[in-house]
Design an enzyme around this catalytic site. Structure first.
Site, PDB file in Angstrom:
ATOM      1  N   ASP A  26       7.350 -41.163  56.731  1.00 51.73           N
ATOM      2  CA  ASP A  26       8.777 -41.246  57.050  1.00 51.73           C
ATOM      3  C   ASP A  26       9.030 -41.777  58.460  1.00 51.73           C
ATOM      4  OD1 ASP A  26       7.628 -38.822  57.936  1.00 51.73           O
ATOM      5  OD2 ASP A  26       9.562 -37.817  58.026  1.00 51.73           O
ATOM      6  N   HIS A  27       7.967 -42.156  59.160  1.00 53.41           N
ATOM      7  CA  HIS A  27       8.095 -42.779  60.475  1.00 53.41           C
ATOM      8  C   HIS A  27       7.453 -44.165  60.518  1.00 53.41           C
ATOM      9  CE1 HIS A  27       9.512 -39.113  62.630  1.00 53.41           C
ATOM     10  NE2 HIS A  27       8.941 -38.542  61.577  1.00 53.41           N
ATOM     11  N   HIS A  34      14.115 -36.456  63.905  1.00 54.68           N
ATOM     12  CA  HIS A  34      14.827 -35.874  62.768  1.00 54.68           C
ATOM     13  C   HIS A  34      16.127 -35.226  63.215  1.00 54.68           C
ATOM     14  CE1 HIS A  34      11.663 -36.148  59.622  1.00 54.68           C
ATOM     15  NE2 HIS A  34      10.835 -36.054  60.655  1.00 54.68           N
ATOM     16  N   ASP A  90       8.193 -36.355  66.418  1.00 57.38           N
ATOM     17  CA  ASP A  90       8.210 -34.999  65.870  1.00 57.38           C
ATOM     18  C   ASP A  90       7.527 -34.007  66.814  1.00 57.38           C
ATOM     19  OD1 ASP A  90       9.495 -36.106  63.744  1.00 57.38           O
ATOM     20  OD2 ASP A  90       8.002 -35.577  62.233  1.00 57.38           O
ATOM     21  N   HIS A 149       1.516 -32.099  66.341  1.00 56.26           N
ATOM     22  CA  HIS A 149       2.122 -32.346  65.029  1.00 56.26           C
ATOM     23  C   HIS A 149       1.175 -33.213  64.205  1.00 56.26           C
ATOM     24  CE1 HIS A 149       5.298 -32.828  62.084  1.00 56.26           C
ATOM     25  NE2 HIS A 149       5.117 -34.142  62.122  1.00 56.26           N
ATOM     26  N   HIS A 180       2.918 -40.524  59.864  1.00 60.85           N
ATOM     27  CA  HIS A 180       3.582 -39.996  58.669  1.00 60.85           C
ATOM     28  C   HIS A 180       4.493 -41.049  58.041  1.00 60.85           C
ATOM     29  CE1 HIS A 180       2.956 -35.492  59.871  1.00 60.85           C
ATOM     30  NE2 HIS A 180       1.880 -36.040  59.339  1.00 60.85           N
ATOM     31  N   HIS A 198       3.953 -41.640  65.140  1.00 57.87           N
ATOM     32  CA  HIS A 198       2.833 -41.082  64.389  1.00 57.87           C
ATOM     33  C   HIS A 198       2.807 -41.675  62.988  1.00 57.87           C
ATOM     34  CE1 HIS A 198       6.205 -38.399  63.487  1.00 57.87           C
ATOM     35  NE2 HIS A 198       5.532 -37.845  62.499  1.00 57.87           N
TER      36      HIS A 198
END
Length: 282
Positions: free
Chosen positions: A58-59, A173, A134, A110, A56, A54
């Protein structure tokens, strides 16, 4: 097929999947390019593609830099917000990287464009692998930022939950201890929760990852996969499985929230890469 688990940022995982006969590799959620390239050099492999679950930061924040450094690199995902995207994938689509087969599994909730990746090798004795981003965590599930409880219920029961039970779960995570503490609140008599929590605490103390789990294990201790179980329904005061899931997510969101969350300017600074020299875990 060999999976390298790479810890980055505060609690993220990115993965390098190596096709051992060709020494080609595929990355999943390449958030920190410098760290990924160190592993690639150490393993002496060639990065052919990135699979992004996805958009975001942090990915996906490493996609542009890796695309610049690795000419011809293909970036797969299901959301146009993913940086450097070259190939938009759809639910059920299958990809091939040497002997490695990949099935794309669309799991919106998400984020509206979240995609999980199910990987296996034909005629291999090794269990298949699920890169769940996530959507599904060890002992938990992702927050419903852009979707509904109905969507997550479908994701967990009809899509991910229907995979082979020996599937290894590699999530986005490291939040296993927090998830299982909540699971113990939901089912205080569940011995599997107690055992897994004790194990996860020990791994955490030793700074070791708790991934992968297996799908079979998740059905024993993950409350979000146990919405039909009487103790979970009793905890939520609901019997309809979607309402059980909705209540669980609300309770989890309010369960021992971290004391400090990055403020919006700090999040923007992360997004712009201003803190990148400090983010790699050694």
């Amino acid at each position: 097929m060999k999976v390298k688990v790479i810890s980055v940022l505060e609690d993220n995982y990115m993965y390098l999947v190596i096709e051992e006969s060709t020494r080609d590799a595929v990355a999943v959620d390449a958030a920190v390019p410098k760290r990924l390239l160190e592993i690639i050099r150490k393993e002496d492999v060639v990065l052919r593609a990135i699979l992004t679950t996805h958009h975001h930061w942090d990915h996906a924040r490493g996609n542009e830099e890796l695309a610049r450094l690795c000419p011809g690199l293909r970036v797969f995902g299901a959301d146009q917000r993913i940086g450097a995207l070259t190939d938009t994938v759809t639910h059920g689509q299958e990809l091939t990287f040497g002997a490695i087969r990949v099935r794309c599994l669309f799991t919106p909730c998400h984020t509206s464009g979240h995609m999980c990746y199910f990987m296996w090798e034909d005629d291999s004795p090794d269990a298949p692998a699920l890169f769940s981003g996530d959507t599904l965590f060890v002992g938990g599930c992702g927050q419903f930022f852009e979707g509904t409880a109905e969507q997550m219920y479908t994701n967990l029961t009809q899509i991910l939950g229907a995979l082979p039970k020996d599937t290894k779960v590699f999530c986005g995570h490291e939040c296993t201890v927090r998830n299982l503490k909540f699971a113990l609140k939901v089912e205080p008599e569940n011995e599997m929760v107690k055992e897994k929590l004790a194990w996860a605490k020990q791994r955490d103390d030793e700074d070791l990852p708790t991934v992968p789990s297996t799908l079979q294990e998740e059905f024993l201790y993950n409350p979000f996969l146990r919405v039909m179980e009487e103790p979970v329904q009793r905890f939520t005061g609901q019997t309809d499985p979607v309402e059980v899931l909705r209540t669980l997510r609300t309770e989890r969101d309010n369960f021992k929230k971290p004391k400090e969350r990055p403020n919006p300017p700090a999040m923007l600074a992360f997004d712009w890469g201003l803190f990148s020299p400090f983010l790699e875990k050694k």
